[in-house]
Design a protein around this motif. Sequence first.
Motif, short mmCIF file in Angstrom:
data_model
loop_
_atom_site.label_atom_id
_atom_site.label_comp_id
_atom_site.label_asym_id
_atom_site.label_seq_id
_atom_site.Cartn_x
_atom_site.Cartn_y
_atom_site.Cartn_z
N PRO A 24 4.20 -5.28 -3.66
CA PRO A 24 5.33 -5.77 -2.85
C PRO A 24 6.43 -6.40 -3.71
O PRO A 24 7.61 -6.32 -3.36
CB PRO A 24 4.68 -6.80 -1.93
CG PRO A 24 3.25 -6.41 -1.86
CD PRO A 24 2.92 -5.84 -3.21
N TRP A 59 10.04 -6.59 4.70
CA TRP A 59 9.12 -6.07 5.71
C TRP A 59 7.86 -5.45 5.11
O TRP A 59 6.95 -5.08 5.84
CB TRP A 59 9.83 -5.01 6.55
CG TRP A 59 10.47 -3.93 5.72
CD1 TRP A 59 9.87 -2.82 5.19
CD2 TRP A 59 11.83 -3.88 5.31
NE1 TRP A 59 10.77 -2.09 4.47
CE2 TRP A 59 11.99 -2.70 4.53
CE3 TRP A 59 12.94 -4.70 5.51
CZ2 TRP A 59 13.21 -2.35 3.95
CZ3 TRP A 59 14.15 -4.33 4.95
CH2 TRP A 59 14.28 -3.17 4.19
N TYR A 60 7.81 -5.33 3.78
CA TYR A 60 6.64 -4.67 3.16
C TYR A 60 5.77 -5.69 2.45
O TYR A 60 6.22 -6.41 1.57
CB TYR A 60 7.09 -3.60 2.15
CG TYR A 60 5.92 -2.87 1.52
CD1 TYR A 60 5.19 -1.95 2.26
CD2 TYR A 60 5.54 -3.12 0.21
CE1 TYR A 60 4.12 -1.27 1.70
CE2 TYR A 60 4.47 -2.45 -0.37
CZ TYR A 60 3.76 -1.53 0.38
OH TYR A 60 2.69 -0.90 -0.17
N SER A 61 4.50 -5.71 2.86
CA SER A 61 3.55 -6.63 2.22
C SER A 61 2.31 -5.91 1.71
O SER A 61 1.34 -6.55 1.31
CB SER A 61 3.13 -7.71 3.22
OG SER A 61 2.54 -7.13 4.38
N LYS A 111 1.04 -0.34 -3.30
CA LYS A 111 2.32 -0.54 -3.98
C LYS A 111 2.52 -2.05 -4.10
O LYS A 111 2.27 -2.79 -3.15
CB LYS A 111 3.47 0.08 -3.18
CG LYS A 111 3.38 1.60 -3.03
CD LYS A 111 4.57 2.11 -2.24
CE LYS A 111 4.47 3.60 -1.97
NZ LYS A 111 4.55 4.41 -3.19
N TRP A 164 10.71 6.15 4.97
CA TRP A 164 9.72 6.35 3.90
C TRP A 164 10.22 5.75 2.60
O TRP A 164 9.48 5.05 1.91
CB TRP A 164 9.48 7.86 3.75
CG TRP A 164 8.24 8.24 2.99
CD1 TRP A 164 7.45 7.43 2.22
CD2 TRP A 164 7.66 9.55 2.93
NE1 TRP A 164 6.41 8.16 1.69
CE2 TRP A 164 6.51 9.45 2.11
CE3 TRP A 164 7.99 10.77 3.48
CZ2 TRP A 164 5.70 10.55 1.82
CZ3 TRP A 164 7.18 11.87 3.20
CH2 TRP A 164 6.06 11.76 2.39
N LEU A 180 -0.94 -0.80 5.25
CA LEU A 180 -1.27 -1.37 6.56
C LEU A 180 -2.75 -1.62 6.75
O LEU A 180 -3.15 -2.60 7.39
CB LEU A 180 -0.74 -0.45 7.66
CG LEU A 180 0.78 -0.24 7.70
CD1 LEU A 180 1.14 0.78 8.78
CD2 LEU A 180 1.49 -1.56 7.94
N VAL A 212 9.91 2.20 2.68
CA VAL A 212 8.53 1.78 2.97
C VAL A 212 8.47 0.99 4.28
O VAL A 212 7.89 -0.08 4.36
CB VAL A 212 7.92 0.95 1.81
CG1 VAL A 212 6.39 1.06 1.84
CG2 VAL A 212 8.45 1.37 0.48
N CYS A 213 9.08 1.57 5.33
CA CYS A 213 9.16 0.90 6.63
C CYS A 213 8.45 1.77 7.67
O CYS A 213 9.04 2.70 8.22
CB CYS A 213 10.62 0.68 7.01
SG CYS A 213 10.83 -0.27 8.52
N ALA A 214 7.19 1.45 7.94
CA ALA A 214 6.37 2.25 8.85
C ALA A 214 6.94 2.35 10.27
O ALA A 214 6.91 3.43 10.87
CB ALA A 214 4.94 1.70 8.88
N LEU A 268 1.40 5.02 3.75
CA LEU A 268 1.66 3.72 4.37
C LEU A 268 0.38 2.99 4.75
O LEU A 268 0.34 1.75 4.76
CB LEU A 268 2.54 3.90 5.61
CG LEU A 268 3.98 4.36 5.33
CD1 LEU A 268 4.69 4.71 6.63
CD2 LEU A 268 4.75 3.29 4.56
#
Length: 299
Positions: free
Chosen positions: A89, A96-98, A87, A26, A101, A29-31, A82
């Motif tokens: 990026p 890994w966060y763009s 947020k 969390w 989702l 920010v990695c689902a 998520l």
Amino acid sequence: MAADSWIIHSVKDVSLFAWLLKDLGWVLVCAPVCLPAAFVAIAAESWGLRSEWASASSGIRVHSIAEVLWLIGNAVWVTAELLYDHKDPKEFMFPWYSGPLLGPDEQRYYLGSRVALGFYLIGLAALAGFYAFTLASGARSSVENRGEARNELPPGREQVFGGLSMELYSRIFIGPWIAKDAFWNLEFPVCTLLCGAIVFVLVMDYMRRAGQLHFVAELLWVCGNIIWAYTELVLKEKRPLRLLAAAFLAAGLVATVASGASARLQKGAEEDKGEHRPLVAKGLAAASLSSSAQASPQG
């Protein structure tokens, strides 16, 4: 360590490992890390609650139910964040966060966060009702001793504060912890950090009393969350401190693995002692019979 006690200890370590992994995913920010860990944590806590139910006191049951409710609330909140919370990026700079989702959707995120808050409030209400009933009825001793399964603790430290069992005492942190997440959800920084500080003091005392690696992992988890909350609510996101919070959570994962390994080694040593005792007894019995035969008069 009895087999049932060791299994319960192992489930607690698995659950704590999943809590830490959930929060690590969390904060980063990695689902793919966070969401599976959240559901593993719920499953482990639910299994632990079911396993302890028959032998646990009412206090243990209520606190375990509150933990499950808190975890469900966390899972709902992180899923909403998520999926829908916007947020930047560039602000996080994690490869890994763009973005969310399913795309930014403030209304759906708000709904998810308020559902999570509802679970927190139900958990707090259950705890408040239990504490109120206990104080009103003066039933502290029955709460602690009625069929309660106790942890394996150092001699003389099974009870604290004049009769409160260590097992129940080690779970009362969940009240201020749920309150911390509720205030965090509502974005009240002072109350969030105050509740976090209360839990920090409690876990430090658990470490002092029990001396278990499990509580070292809990302390690292608490520290990581306090830093994370300060980063989000006070500093309004600073990547270096978010990474520091992640480092504490990662260290907690290592401590949890060490706790599980230590418990497994202790169980193995006790099993070896148990197997050795019958052999020693047989040897002593044979020696005794031999001595008796030699001492008896010859016909």
